[in-house]
Design a protein around this motif. Structure first.
Motif, mmCIF file in Angstrom:
data_model
loop_
_atom_site.group_PDB
_atom_site.id
_atom_site.type_symbol
_atom_site.label_atom_id
_atom_site.label_comp_id
_atom_site.label_asym_id
_atom_site.label_seq_id
_atom_site.Cartn_x
_atom_site.Cartn_y
_atom_site.Cartn_z
ATOM 1 N N SER A 97 0.716 -1.095 -0.035
ATOM 2 C CA SER A 97 -0.063 0.113 0.096
ATOM 3 C C SER A 97 0.945 1.148 -0.006
ATOM 4 O O SER A 97 2.175 1.208 0.583
ATOM 5 N N VAL A 98 0.123 2.309 -0.557
ATOM 6 C CA VAL A 98 1.114 3.668 -0.727
ATOM 7 C C VAL A 98 0.117 4.836 -0.400
ATOM 8 O O VAL A 98 -1.097 4.801 -0.971
ATOM 9 N N HIS A 99 0.665 5.752 0.471
ATOM 10 C CA HIS A 99 0.168 6.756 0.570
ATOM 11 C C HIS A 99 0.595 7.887 0.004
ATOM 12 O O HIS A 99 1.808 8.356 0.207
ATOM 13 N N TRP A 100 -0.067 8.274 -0.989
ATOM 14 C CA TRP A 100 0.547 9.339 -2.033
ATOM 15 C C TRP A 100 -0.173 10.567 -1.917
ATOM 16 O O TRP A 100 -1.049 11.045 -2.537
ATOM 17 N N ARG A 101 0.420 11.440 -1.141
ATOM 18 C CA ARG A 101 -0.107 12.921 -0.786
ATOM 19 C C ARG A 101 0.320 13.918 -1.833
ATOM 20 O O ARG A 101 1.408 13.801 -2.387
ATOM 21 N N ARG A 102 -0.756 14.561 -2.244
ATOM 22 C CA ARG A 102 -0.516 15.600 -3.153
ATOM 23 C C ARG A 102 -1.099 17.062 -3.061
ATOM 24 O O ARG A 102 -0.865 17.251 -1.698
ATOM 25 N N GLN A 103 -1.860 17.389 -3.997
ATOM 26 C CA GLN A 103 -2.580 18.922 -3.454
ATOM 27 C C GLN A 103 -1.436 19.797 -2.783
ATOM 28 O O GLN A 103 -0.453 20.094 -3.305
ATOM 29 N N ASP A 104 -1.594 20.113 -1.446
ATOM 30 C CA ASP A 104 -1.030 21.179 -0.722
ATOM 31 C C ASP A 104 0.461 20.650 -0.827
ATOM 32 O O ASP A 104 1.456 21.415 -0.626
ATOM 33 N N PHE A 105 0.842 19.396 -0.436
ATOM 34 C CA PHE A 105 2.194 18.724 -0.318
ATOM 35 C C PHE A 105 2.987 19.065 -1.698
ATOM 36 O O PHE A 105 4.000 19.674 -1.776
ATOM 37 N N ALA A 106 2.200 18.542 -2.769
ATOM 38 C CA ALA A 106 2.756 18.875 -4.104
ATOM 39 C C ALA A 106 3.231 20.402 -4.398
ATOM 40 O O ALA A 106 4.171 20.780 -5.264
ATOM 41 N N ARG A 107 2.220 21.408 -3.909
ATOM 42 C CA ARG A 107 2.669 22.806 -3.982
ATOM 43 C C ARG A 107 3.648 23.382 -3.015
ATOM 44 O O ARG A 107 4.548 24.076 -3.514
ATOM 45 N N ALA A 108 3.511 22.882 -1.956
ATOM 46 C CA ALA A 108 4.345 23.602 -0.614
ATOM 47 C C ALA A 108 5.297 22.939 -0.381
ATOM 48 O O ALA A 108 6.327 23.409 0.315
ATOM 49 N N ARG A 109 5.668 21.704 -0.707
ATOM 50 C CA ARG A 109 6.545 20.733 -0.138
ATOM 51 C C ARG A 109 7.407 19.966 -1.254
ATOM 52 O O ARG A 109 7.580 18.762 -1.262
ATOM 53 N N ILE A 110 7.634 20.934 -2.357
ATOM 54 C CA ILE A 110 7.857 20.061 -3.512
ATOM 55 C C ILE A 110 9.144 19.526 -3.392
ATOM 56 O O ILE A 110 9.805 18.547 -4.177
ATOM 57 N N SER A 111 10.115 20.005 -2.600
ATOM 58 C CA SER A 111 11.366 19.302 -2.280
ATOM 59 C C SER A 111 11.475 18.084 -1.385
ATOM 60 O O SER A 111 12.527 17.543 -1.276
ATOM 61 N N GLU A 112 10.026 17.697 -0.986
ATOM 62 C CA GLU A 112 9.947 16.623 -0.361
ATOM 63 C C GLU A 112 9.056 15.410 -0.843
ATOM 64 O O GLU A 112 9.078 14.214 -0.257
ATOM 65 N N VAL A 113 8.632 15.840 -1.933
ATOM 66 C CA VAL A 113 7.541 14.718 -2.479
ATOM 67 C C VAL A 113 8.202 14.308 -4.043
ATOM 68 O O VAL A 113 8.837 15.382 -4.661
ATOM 69 N N PRO A 114 7.907 13.221 -4.522
ATOM 70 C CA PRO A 114 8.527 12.988 -6.010
ATOM 71 C C PRO A 114 7.494 13.442 -7.026
ATOM 72 O O PRO A 114 6.279 13.520 -6.627
ATOM 73 N N SER A 115 8.032 13.389 -8.240
ATOM 74 C CA SER A 115 7.054 13.687 -9.579
ATOM 75 C C SER A 115 6.335 12.312 -9.413
ATOM 76 O O SER A 115 6.435 11.337 -8.855
ATOM 77 N N LEU A 116 5.461 12.509 -10.512
ATOM 78 C CA LEU A 116 4.459 11.298 -10.753
ATOM 79 C C LEU A 116 5.295 10.068 -11.351
ATOM 80 O O LEU A 116 5.153 9.026 -10.895
#
Length: 403
Positions: free
Chosen positions: A259-278
């Motif tokens: 299982s994977v929790h793939w957080r996007r929306q505000d994380f993809a905008r405000a924490r771009i250095s902490e999350v991967p691309s698609l």
């Protein structure tokens, strides 16, 4: 101060929309019995923008505080009032602006086995009055400098300069005798010092309940409280049915899917250095499966991503040979479980997977990790995270269970 209390009372009576009597009767409860004279109640609320999963942690702070109070003779008659789930920022369904009781999501009898808690509608049922009058509302605020002189001290002080515009979960019949603003930092148990200022008070409320800190974070007491937070059986049954039918598992610890929790929306905008691309997300999932569970081809994904992003990620993973599943609620599911229940179903499904990958510093991920610790999974299968495509990727904190 008196003027502020009068203005607040006027605001509550004229602007809120929910009638507590209707709420009590809707739940099959009587609203006409007298409150025993020796019972007292602590109410609290949380900063409106805070989400469902952070609020669950705030509850634990208060629940542990009240559980510990039972060890003190002068505090044994205090009860914690569960604040209804109301108007949460991330909830989008039409009825999200109506107060929802805790029993919608949790086994309240299990909560009561750990701490003296009552639903708000139960509190209304204990008074003959047509309104609930809170004796003292303490509006908690942060100190401007938490580390004054380089030291973090537990402290509080009365502050005359603050504003409170809370709606009391939409109820039009909750009023306040006096509002007191308090700068506060430190452990939650120091709230008893504020309560003791007016020992005759029966109803005391704390606004911004997220400010006080845990007394026993990570301890056995913490985990005993966390174990008591069992989900509503309807949510559990719905999640297990999905796991059985879609992910071919009928066990508490499955070995058929990750299982994977793939957080996007505000994380993809405000924490771009902490999350991967698609694309980076798909690559990391593939690497994790090949390294740790090479025979697995089922993937379950919980995400707040847009449908277009989910379709693209599913396409990438299917191209790599995996079978991808999401829990997509029907209209009936949304009506029955609401947004909070759908999120819990996602979490339950993630919790039973052979291997879990979460999103860094997401409270949604934290709650799944806690569930997996309670279920007895090895920590190596639980404390894993999606990393940015490039740059540093720190290890996730490991808060393992204490029995």
């Amino acid at each position: 101060m008196i003027l502020l209390s009068l203005l607040l009372t006027s605001f509550v009576l004229t602007c809120a929309e929910v009638d507590s009597q209707d709420y009590c009767y809707a739940k099959g409860q009587s609203c006409s019995t007298e409150t025993p004279r020796d019972e007292k109640f602590v109410l609290y609320d949380v900063n409106p923008p805070e989400g469902f999963n952070l609020r669950r942690d705030v509850y634990m702070r208060f629940a542990i505080m009240m559980s510990e109070a039972k060890k003190h003779e002068r505090r044994q008659n205090w009860n914690l009032v569960l604040p209804p789930w109301f108007n949460l920022y991330h909830w989008k369904t039409a009825d999200s602006n109506k107060p929802v009781p805790w029993s919608m999501f949790f086994d309240v009898e299990s909560l009561k086995a750990f701490a003296p808690v009552v639903e708000l509608f139960e509190l209304f049922s204990k008074t003959k009055r047509k309104y609930l009058e809170i004796d003292r509302l303490y509006v908690l605020q942060n100190f401007p400098d938490a580390f004054e002189n380089g030291v973090f001290d537990d402290k509080w002080e009365i502050d005359r300069n603050c504003d409170y515009s809370g709606s009391f979960w939409g109820y039009k019949n909750i009023t306040v005798k006096e509002t007191i603003c308090v700068k506060y930092q430190g452990q939650i148990s120091k709230l008893w010092e504020l309560i003791s200022l007016h020992s005759a008070d029966k109803y005391v409320m704390f606004a911004h309940g997220e400010i006080p800190l845990h007394d026993y974070y990570g301890s056995k007491t913490f985990w005993d409280c966390r174990k008591s937070m069992k989900f509503n059986k309807n949510l559990i049954n719905k999640a297990k049915k999905f796991i059985y039918e879609k992910l071919d598992c009928n066990e508490n610890q499955c070995n058929t899917y990750i299982s994977v929790h793939w957080r996007r929306q505000d994380f993809a905008r405000a924490r771009i250095s902490e999350v991967p691309s698609l694309l980076g997300t798909a690559i990391q999932i593939d690497k994790a499966i090949k390294k740790y569970h090479s025979t697995i081809d089922y993937i379950f994904i919980a995400s707040d991503a847009q449908n277009s992003e989910l379709i693209q990620l599913e396409h990438q993973l299917k191209h790599l040979g995996y079978k991808v599943h999401f829990y997509i609620p029907s209209k009936l599911d949304l009506e029955q479980f609401s947004d909070g229940g759908i999120a819990i179903i996602d979490q339950i499904i993630c919790s039973h997977a052979a291997y879990f990958i979460g999103t860094h510093e997401s409270t949604f991920t934290f709650r799944i990790q806690e569930e997996r610790e309670i279920l007895g999974f090895k920590s190596s299968t639980t404390f894993n995270r999606l990393c940015p495509d490039t740059g540093k990727c720190s290890e996730p904190s490991k808060w393992t269970i204490v029995d």
